[in-house]
Design a protein around this motif. Structure first.
Motif, mmCIF file in Angstrom:
data_model
loop_
_atom_site.group_PDB
_atom_site.id
_atom_site.type_symbol
_atom_site.label_atom_id
_atom_site.label_comp_id
_atom_site.label_asym_id
_atom_site.label_seq_id
_atom_site.Cartn_x
_atom_site.Cartn_y
_atom_site.Cartn_z
ATOM 1 N N HIS A 67 4.212 -8.885 3.459
ATOM 2 C CA HIS A 67 3.231 -8.594 2.407
ATOM 3 C C HIS A 67 3.915 -8.173 1.108
ATOM 4 O O HIS A 67 4.097 -6.981 0.857
ATOM 5 C CB HIS A 67 2.261 -7.516 2.881
ATOM 6 C CG HIS A 67 1.626 -7.819 4.213
ATOM 7 N ND1 HIS A 67 0.705 -8.822 4.373
ATOM 8 C CD2 HIS A 67 1.816 -7.258 5.434
ATOM 9 C CE1 HIS A 67 0.333 -8.876 5.636
ATOM 10 N NE2 HIS A 67 0.993 -7.943 6.305
ATOM 11 N N HIS A 69 2.690 -8.187 -1.759
ATOM 12 C CA HIS A 69 1.776 -7.419 -2.610
ATOM 13 C C HIS A 69 1.698 -5.956 -2.184
ATOM 14 O O HIS A 69 1.119 -5.136 -2.903
ATOM 15 C CB HIS A 69 0.374 -8.045 -2.624
ATOM 16 C CG HIS A 69 -0.131 -8.464 -1.291
ATOM 17 N ND1 HIS A 69 0.300 -9.600 -0.662
ATOM 18 C CD2 HIS A 69 -1.023 -7.890 -0.458
ATOM 19 C CE1 HIS A 69 -0.322 -9.721 0.498
ATOM 20 N NE2 HIS A 69 -1.118 -8.696 0.653
ATOM 21 N N TYR A 70 2.270 -5.615 -1.033
ATOM 22 C CA TYR A 70 2.362 -4.220 -0.602
ATOM 23 C C TYR A 70 3.776 -3.673 -0.739
ATOM 24 O O TYR A 70 4.086 -2.598 -0.217
ATOM 25 C CB TYR A 70 1.900 -4.072 0.848
ATOM 26 C CG TYR A 70 0.416 -4.276 1.057
ATOM 27 C CD1 TYR A 70 -0.502 -3.948 0.061
ATOM 28 C CD2 TYR A 70 -0.065 -4.794 2.249
ATOM 29 C CE1 TYR A 70 -1.861 -4.145 0.248
ATOM 30 C CE2 TYR A 70 -1.430 -4.991 2.452
ATOM 31 C CZ TYR A 70 -2.321 -4.659 1.450
ATOM 32 O OH TYR A 70 -3.669 -4.845 1.634
ATOM 33 N N HIS A 146 5.222 -18.590 3.061
ATOM 34 C CA HIS A 146 5.823 -17.254 3.025
ATOM 35 C C HIS A 146 7.024 -17.227 2.086
ATOM 36 O O HIS A 146 7.104 -16.382 1.184
ATOM 37 C CB HIS A 146 6.253 -16.856 4.439
ATOM 38 C CG HIS A 146 7.099 -15.625 4.505
ATOM 39 N ND1 HIS A 146 6.564 -14.350 4.546
ATOM 40 C CD2 HIS A 146 8.448 -15.463 4.534
ATOM 41 C CE1 HIS A 146 7.547 -13.463 4.592
ATOM 42 N NE2 HIS A 146 8.699 -14.110 4.594
#
Length: 240
Positions: A67, A69-70, A146
């Protein structure tokens, strides 16, 4: 904290030249160089090149998680060059120092520890070396969404540029060639195409195996009348 206001202002809207000037001349040059390597990679004439002559770079990334975005980041880059249906023998591998810590599960999966990346090159330096290596070749990855997403985010974060290369996905191609198999993982498709299974979750080893998969697919595609890169795009766009 207030003393960093100019830096964050540059990240928000100052662009590469202003950001580069704040980071120093060497970084400014690296930013400009990387940005130059992301442009003009989708030349129409490339679509007419036969796959057995197409120059590609098969790549893989290891990351701290799934992730971006995290806050997950790239911790290693791997790539191998393939000239048509033959490995060129040129390879690239580098660890990359992330700003975040590496979770235990990723250490177990990849073998990359926090200590190993302490002295690794920065993200900008590694991107510069990686992009210089792949040059203007068509990029190939297995489950490319990914890797492409992390690469694009890393480019934007460091240089305010987006990935301009064409990217092919061996998983998508394999599933299109043999939809009845219902497979997705690299391990499964390596077995189907009888490509030797080496060390998994290592960016260079995964790139080597994926390149073997890609080379094996070229003949399968030719048997289906898919000869050029343009033919391959048409084939992938068709519904079953």
């Amino acid at each position: 904290m207030k003393g960093n206001g100019g830096f964050w202002e540059a990240l928000r809207g100052g662009g590469a030249p202003r950001l580069g000037s704040m980071l120093g001349a060497p970084s400014a040059q690296q930013i400009a160089f990387v940005r130059s390597l992301t442009k003009g990679q989708r030349r129409p004439e490339t679509l007419h090149i036969p796959l057995h002559q197409l120059k590609t770079a098969v790549f893989d990334l290891e990351t701290t998680g799934f992730h971006y975005h995290y806050g997950d980041e790239i911790i290693s880059f791997g790539a191998v060059k393939v000239d048509g249906n033959q490995p060129s023998g040129e390879e690239f591998y580098s660890l990359c120092k992330p700003a975040c810590s590496i979770p235990d599960r990723i250490v177990e999966l990849t073998g990359i520890t926090q200590e190993m990346v302490l002295e690794a090159p920065s993200l900008l330096q590694t991107l510069r070396d990686f992009m210089s290596f792949v040059d203007d070749r068509v990029l190939i990855a297995h489950g490319s969404a990914h890797d492409k997403a992390f690469l694009d985010v890393a480019l934007w974060k460091t240089t305010k540029a987006h990935l301009g290369h064409r990217v092919l996905d061996t998983m998508m191609i394999a599933q299109k060639l043999e939809p009845e198999r219902k497979l997705s993982s690299l391990d499964d498709w390596l077995r189907v195409y009888e490509v030797p299974l080496l060390r998994r979750h290592h960016a260079l080893e995964d790139s080597r195996m994926t390149s073997g998969l890609w080379i094996s697919m070229i003949e399968k595609l030719r048997e289906r009348g898919i000869v050029t890169l343009g033919d391959l795009y048409v084939f992938l766009s068709k519904t079953q």
